[in-house]
Design a protein around this motif. Structure first.
Motif, PDB file in Angstrom:
ATOM      1  N   GLY A  11       0.820  -1.221   0.000  1.00 31.07           N
ATOM      2  CA  GLY A  11       0.000   0.000   0.000  1.00 31.07           C
ATOM      3  C   GLY A  11       0.843   1.255   0.000  1.00 31.07           C
ATOM      4  O   GLY A  11       0.518   2.244  -0.665  1.00 31.07           O
ATOM      5  N   THR A  12       1.973   1.224   0.736  1.00 30.60           N
ATOM      6  CA  THR A  12       2.856   2.394   0.713  1.00 30.60           C
ATOM      7  C   THR A  12       3.481   2.566  -0.670  1.00 30.60           C
ATOM      8  O   THR A  12       3.654   3.684  -1.142  1.00 30.60           O
ATOM      9  N   GLY A  13       3.801   1.427  -1.308  1.00 31.62           N
ATOM     10  CA  GLY A  13       4.329   1.493  -2.673  1.00 31.62           C
ATOM     11  C   GLY A  13       3.306   2.067  -3.641  1.00 31.62           C
ATOM     12  O   GLY A  13       3.642   2.862  -4.524  1.00 31.62           O
ATOM     13  N   LEU A  14       2.043   1.674  -3.481  1.00 35.89           N
ATOM     14  CA  LEU A  14       0.986   2.220  -4.340  1.00 35.89           C
ATOM     15  C   LEU A  14       0.912   3.739  -4.209  1.00 35.89           C
ATOM     16  O   LEU A  14       0.765   4.449  -5.209  1.00 35.89           O
ATOM     17  N   THR A  15       1.021   4.223  -2.988  1.00 36.94           N
ATOM     18  CA  THR A  15       0.955   5.675  -2.766  1.00 36.94           C
ATOM     19  C   THR A  15       2.106   6.392  -3.453  1.00 36.94           C
ATOM     20  O   THR A  15       1.907   7.413  -4.127  1.00 36.94           O
ATOM     21  N   ALA A 119      -0.767  -5.912  -7.636  1.00 39.76           N
ATOM     22  CA  ALA A 119      -0.827  -7.371  -7.726  1.00 39.76           C
ATOM     23  C   ALA A 119      -0.475  -8.006  -6.377  1.00 39.76           C
ATOM     24  O   ALA A 119      -1.075  -9.016  -5.984  1.00 39.76           O
ATOM     25  N   ILE A 120       0.466  -7.428  -5.655  1.00 39.06           N
ATOM     26  CA  ILE A 120       0.827  -7.945  -4.333  1.00 39.06           C
ATOM     27  C   ILE A 120      -0.351  -7.814  -3.376  1.00 39.06           C
ATOM     28  O   ILE A 120      -0.666  -8.743  -2.626  1.00 39.06           O
ATOM     29  N   VAL A 121      -1.015  -6.670  -3.406  1.00 38.01           N
ATOM     30  CA  VAL A 121      -2.191  -6.477  -2.547  1.00 38.01           C
ATOM     31  C   VAL A 121      -3.254  -7.509  -2.890  1.00 38.01           C
ATOM     32  O   VAL A 121      -3.855  -8.126  -2.003  1.00 38.01           O
ATOM     33  N   ARG A 125      -4.580 -10.505  -0.420  1.00 39.05           N
ATOM     34  CA  ARG A 125      -6.011 -10.607  -0.110  1.00 39.05           C
ATOM     35  C   ARG A 125      -6.523 -12.013  -0.393  1.00 39.05           C
ATOM     36  O   ARG A 125      -7.253 -12.600   0.412  1.00 39.05           O
ATOM     37  N   GLU A 126      -6.124 -12.580  -1.531  1.00 38.91           N
ATOM     38  CA  GLU A 126      -6.530 -13.945  -1.868  1.00 38.91           C
ATOM     39  C   GLU A 126      -6.001 -14.948  -0.842  1.00 38.91           C
ATOM     40  O   GLU A 126      -6.712 -15.886  -0.463  1.00 38.91           O
ATOM     41  N   THR A 127      -4.778 -14.753  -0.386  1.00 41.95           N
ATOM     42  CA  THR A 127      -4.190 -15.635   0.627  1.00 41.95           C
ATOM     43  C   THR A 127      -4.982 -15.547   1.927  1.00 41.95           C
ATOM     44  O   THR A 127      -5.260 -16.568   2.577  1.00 41.95           O
TER      45      THR A 127
END
Length: 137
Positions: A11-15, A119-121, A125-127
């Motif tokens: 999430g920090t990377g997305l920002t 994609a990581i997020v 979430r799927e995990t």
């Protein structure tokens, strides 16, 4: 690091990548902004990022944050356009010193970084959802 840690770090990377995309799009939108020679040219914006650790010295992988925005040169480049309404007595106007090829390269890098973090997020979430399903069984 658990699933929630991965979501937080991504999430920090997305920002950071979103702010980088915003800066690049602003640069591209203003690369043809004309000013008179006695004014400063539009200054390109560059995002400066740094690692963050949430104040915990033992956890050095807690994401990234925007440290600030660096500005490009206000000198720009002088162009001879004697018919332009902002031209000085010698016929020159000032354009920002922004290279479209460089900005497009930065745009692609920021876009790919944003996609990778998204994609990581999604995978985290799927995990987490799979773990909940195991717990229900």
């Amino acid at each position: 690091m658990g699933t929630f840690g991965a979501i937080g770090i991504a999430g920090t990377g997305l920002t950071v990548y979103r702010k980088w995309l915003d800066a690049v799009s602003d640069n591209l939108a203003n690369m043809n902004t004309v000013s008179s020679t006695d004014e400063a040219a539009f200054q390109a914006k560059y995002v400066v990022a740094q690692a963050s650790n949430d104040g915990n010295d033992t956890d050095d992988g807690a994401g990234v944050q925007v440290r600030g925005i660096a500005l490009g040169s206000a000198e720009g480049r002088l162009t001879y356009e004697p018919d332009h309404p902002l031209a000085d007595a010698d016929g020159y106007v000032r354009y920002p010193d922004i290279d479209m090829a460089s900005q497009m390269t930065q745009l692609i890098m920021a876009q790919r970084g944003y996609q990778a973090n998204a994609a990581i997020v999604d995978r985290a979430r799927e995990t987490y959802q799979a773990a909940l399903q195991i717990g229900r069984s």
